[in-house]
Design an enzyme around this catalytic site. Structure first.
Site, PDB file in Angstrom:
ATOM      1  N   LYS A 157      52.114  25.210  -1.653  1.00 22.93           N
ATOM      2  CA  LYS A 157      52.355  26.648  -1.745  1.00 22.93           C
ATOM      3  C   LYS A 157      53.301  26.998  -0.607  1.00 22.93           C
ATOM      4  O   LYS A 157      52.948  26.857   0.570  1.00 22.93           O
ATOM      5  CB  LYS A 157      51.058  27.439  -1.625  1.00 22.93           C
ATOM      6  CG  LYS A 157      51.287  28.953  -1.669  1.00 22.93           C
ATOM      7  CD  LYS A 157      50.028  29.725  -1.307  1.00 22.93           C
ATOM      8  CE  LYS A 157      50.357  31.206  -1.153  1.00 22.93           C
ATOM      9  NZ  LYS A 157      49.230  31.979  -0.587  1.00 22.93           N
ATOM     10  N   GLY A 184      46.127  40.621   2.566  1.00 23.53           N
ATOM     11  CA  GLY A 184      44.953  41.123   3.255  1.00 23.53           C
ATOM     12  C   GLY A 184      44.708  42.606   3.133  1.00 23.53           C
ATOM     13  O   GLY A 184      43.702  43.113   3.654  1.00 23.53           O
ATOM     14  N   ALA A 186      48.148  37.612  -3.343  1.00 25.14           N
ATOM     15  CA  ALA A 186      48.032  38.508  -2.187  1.00 25.14           C
ATOM     16  C   ALA A 186      47.927  39.967  -2.599  1.00 25.14           C
ATOM     17  O   ALA A 186      48.590  40.438  -3.531  1.00 25.14           O
ATOM     18  CB  ALA A 186      49.202  38.351  -1.220  1.00 25.14           C
ATOM     19  N   GLY A 187      47.073  40.696  -1.870  1.00 21.96           N
ATOM     20  CA  GLY A 187      46.980  42.140  -1.996  1.00 21.96           C
ATOM     21  C   GLY A 187      45.952  42.655  -2.972  1.00 21.96           C
ATOM     22  O   GLY A 187      45.754  43.860  -3.074  1.00 21.96           O
ATOM     23  N   ASN A 203      42.097  35.497  -1.416  1.00 22.04           N
ATOM     24  CA  ASN A 203      41.289  34.973  -0.334  1.00 22.04           C
ATOM     25  C   ASN A 203      40.455  36.087   0.309  1.00 22.04           C
ATOM     26  O   ASN A 203      39.235  36.131   0.207  1.00 22.04           O
ATOM     27  CB  ASN A 203      42.183  34.292   0.699  1.00 22.04           C
ATOM     28  CG  ASN A 203      41.414  33.558   1.782  1.00 22.04           C
ATOM     29  OD1 ASN A 203      41.972  32.736   2.492  1.00 22.04           O
ATOM     30  ND2 ASN A 203      40.126  33.801   1.962  1.00 22.04           N
ATOM     31  N   THR A 204      41.136  37.039   0.958  1.00 25.22           N
ATOM     32  CA  THR A 204      40.449  38.039   1.759  1.00 25.22           C
ATOM     33  C   THR A 204      39.460  38.856   0.946  1.00 25.22           C
ATOM     34  O   THR A 204      38.366  39.184   1.430  1.00 25.22           O
ATOM     35  CB  THR A 204      41.484  38.981   2.407  1.00 25.22           C
ATOM     36  OG1 THR A 204      42.479  38.192   3.064  1.00 25.22           O
ATOM     37  CG2 THR A 204      40.832  39.882   3.423  1.00 25.22           C
TER      38      THR A 204
END
Length: 576
Positions: free
Chosen positions: A110, A171, A197-198, A219-220
């Site tokens: 990635k 995040g 992301a986001g 992830n977050t």
């Protein structure tokens, strides 16, 4: 608890990246979890297709520190997607990728190249060249990028077989902050796309999957949830539901009825349209012929097929298209499209030749199960008789080459295909093998090209094998009906012809001409397109003016006194 079965998802709707089938369309990051046990439980609940890990950026908590972290990753029994998180330069990212390949024994990477430390926005100026470098080194690159259409297209052009645009800065958990750009991106590019992301809520993941994105990486949103394990299951369910909804096909939103809109009424068994200026089949037929006869003056009239319904617009267009020289199956396609166009816009328009994909019943874009993507513009496309010619033109800089080797000897075919694959190595040329698709897959060919009759002969299982191999598929078409049949399998590109007379093979259809090619190109605009058949360099300007992105040539190269010079001249002509 998570209720979907990812194994069933893989069997019925495989998620393929770089020729590899993943068990889930959800990917999970491994950072910021409260403990190793929570990370393990979250992965067990979500059953992701991959987990990501960074060699450079490890956290301070117990879940992501030291050798135990690497041992934990291996214990998850999920493929690891190494990333270059924390890299600010191309050289840093390249070095980190090389280290990751050694540590994890995988070509996956990635690619994160950070341009702003506050938002972690990617460095779009250097991302493309870095991706290209890694692809040349044999990496399977998944680039983290913004939703910029031009950037994503450039990444695809240099060889990325998938792209990973963000929904919002890493995040933040804000969900898609630019829905229009993301949906436009999904509509314009046919490669697999994962939102990275986001995302903060499972509903965000479901929404982007409903838009047609192929997967989600997060992830977050899981790691910082009050209950990460339950949230991991919720995201897995959301991804599955969004994908299922996409495949099922949502209804098209409809406006409320309005007296001001023209409407259809059924009178005495015949469909008529209020406010239509022409209410006779003969008048509409003649209006179509008058509007388009100049474009199709060279085509002799064809016998009209028997109408299959009584709708006046359909019957008028069917008769008019036959009069304009379209064979029965193509006249039928255009007539039904004219009928659909009339219903859609609320009035009959003889001047507007149908060209909307939905009016012809083409699949919505992005396709639910497309073949691997190829560049939007294939450039000069040389169709060549053997591996020696393939290598010669690849070394001359021709970007796309096809091996059309005719033999009934299986051993000779296998040897020639292997030689052609070897001949294009390190040249930058993309090789398609005509007809011999099983041999081409085994030899590692970039692509396969099939004629319409060969495509029609494949069973659904064989099409599945071909698609799941990751090979690109090009298909020959000779009119509307064949284009519609090809669209059903969502190939990598569509070849259209023969445009002009050719003596290379016996054609069942007459040459299509430039006027028809222009209409075909408009209809199939969501595909990369190749014009083929009797085309010489002198015709390049008018062919390119139709909107096709590639021109295939045979005799113009193999019969040239200086094939390399002829190829160079044609490549120059395509850039003018």
């Amino acid at each position: 608890m998570s209720t979907h079965n990812p194994d069933n998802n893989t069997a019925n709707d495989p998620f393929v990246l770089y020729g590899q089938t993943l068990q889930s369309r959800l990917m999970l990051g491994t950072a910021r979890y409260p403990s190793p046990a929570v990370l393990q439980a979250a992965v067990a609940r979500a059953k992701p297709g991959m987990v990501t890990a960074s060699l450079r950026r490890q956290g301070s908590n117990a879940a992501e520190t030291g050798n135990s972290f690497w041992e934990l990753l291996r214990s998850l029994r999920v493929p690891v997607l190494p990333n270059t998180a924390g890299c600010h330069s191309a050289q840093e990212a390249i070095t980190t990728a090389q280290m990751a390949r050694e540590v994890f024994a995988t070509p996956w990477i990635k690619l994160e190249l950070i341009g702003d430390d506050y938002t972690l926005q990617p460095d779009t100026l250097n991302l493309v060249s870095t991706a290209e470098h890694l692809i040349r080194e044999g990496f399977w690159v998944l680039p983290y990028c913004t939703e910029d259409l031009v950037l994503c297209q450039r990444l695809v052009d240099v060889g990325c077989q998938a792209v990973m645009p963000w929904a919002a800065p890493i995040g933040t958990g804000r969900g898609p902050i630019n829905p229009y750009a993301l949906q436009m991106l999904r509509e314009r590019l046919s490669v697999p796309m994962l939102v990275d992301a986001g995302l903060g809520l499972p509903s965000h993941a479901c929404q982007v999957m409903e838009w047609g994105f192929d997967g989600v990486l997060l992830n977050t949103a899981v790691a910082l949830a009050t209950d990460p394990v339950a949230m991991a299951g919720a995201f897995a369910d959301a991804v599955f539901a969004g994908r299922a909804a996409r495949i099922a096909g949502a209804m098209t939103p409809r406006p409320p009825p309005s007296p001001a809109r023209p409407c259809l009424a059924r009178r005495s068994g015949t469909t008529t349209m209020d406010d239509r200026p022409m209410n006779s089949i003969q008048a509409m037929q003649q209006a179509i012929v008058d509007a388009h006869s100049r474009d199709f003056a060279d085509f002799p009239a064809q016998p009209g097929p028997t109408p299959t319904e009584d709708d006046p617009v359909y019957r008028a267009a069917l008769a008019a298209c036959s009069q304009l020289g379209f064979i029965a199956q193509d006249a039928e396609c255009v007539a039904r499209a004219w009928q659909a166009q009339t219903l859609r816009i609320g009035t009959f328009d003889a001047n507007h030749w149908p060209q909307e994909p939905a009016d012809f019943g083409l699949q919505p874009v992005p396709h639910a199960r497309p073949f691997a993507a190829c560049p939007r513009h294939l450039g000069l496309y040389a169709v060549l008789p053997d591996a020696t010619w393939v290598g010669r033109m690849a070394r001359a800089g021709v970007p796309t080459v096809q091996l059309r080797f005719k033999s009934s000897d299986p051993q000779a075919i296998e040897a020639e295909v292997k030689a052609a694959v070897k001949a294009v190595e390190h040249t930058g040329a993309s090789l398609y093998v005509n007809d011999h698709w099983r041999v081409a897959i085994a030899a590692g060919s970039y692509g396969v090209h099939l004629g319409q009759e060969d495509l029609d002969a494949l069973t659904p299982d064989e099409i599945g094998v071909l698609r799941d191999s990751g090979v690109r598929l090009g298909v020959s078409t000779h009119g509307y009906a064949e284009m519609l049949r090809s669209d059903a399998v969502a190939p990598s590109y569509i070849a259209m012809g023969a445009v002009f007379p050719t003596t290379l093979k016996q054609m069942a259809t007459v040459p299509q001409g430039v006027a028809r090619l222009e209409r075909y190109a408009a209809l199939m605009r969501d595909y990369p397109q190749v014009a083929i058949g009797g085309i010489g360099i002198e015709q390049f300007p008018q062919i390119l003016a139709t909107g096709v992105g590639s021109i295939a040539v045979v005799r113009a190269i193999v019969n040239a006194a200086d094939p390399e010079a002829a190829a160079a001249a044609m490549m120059h002509a395509m850039k003018e």
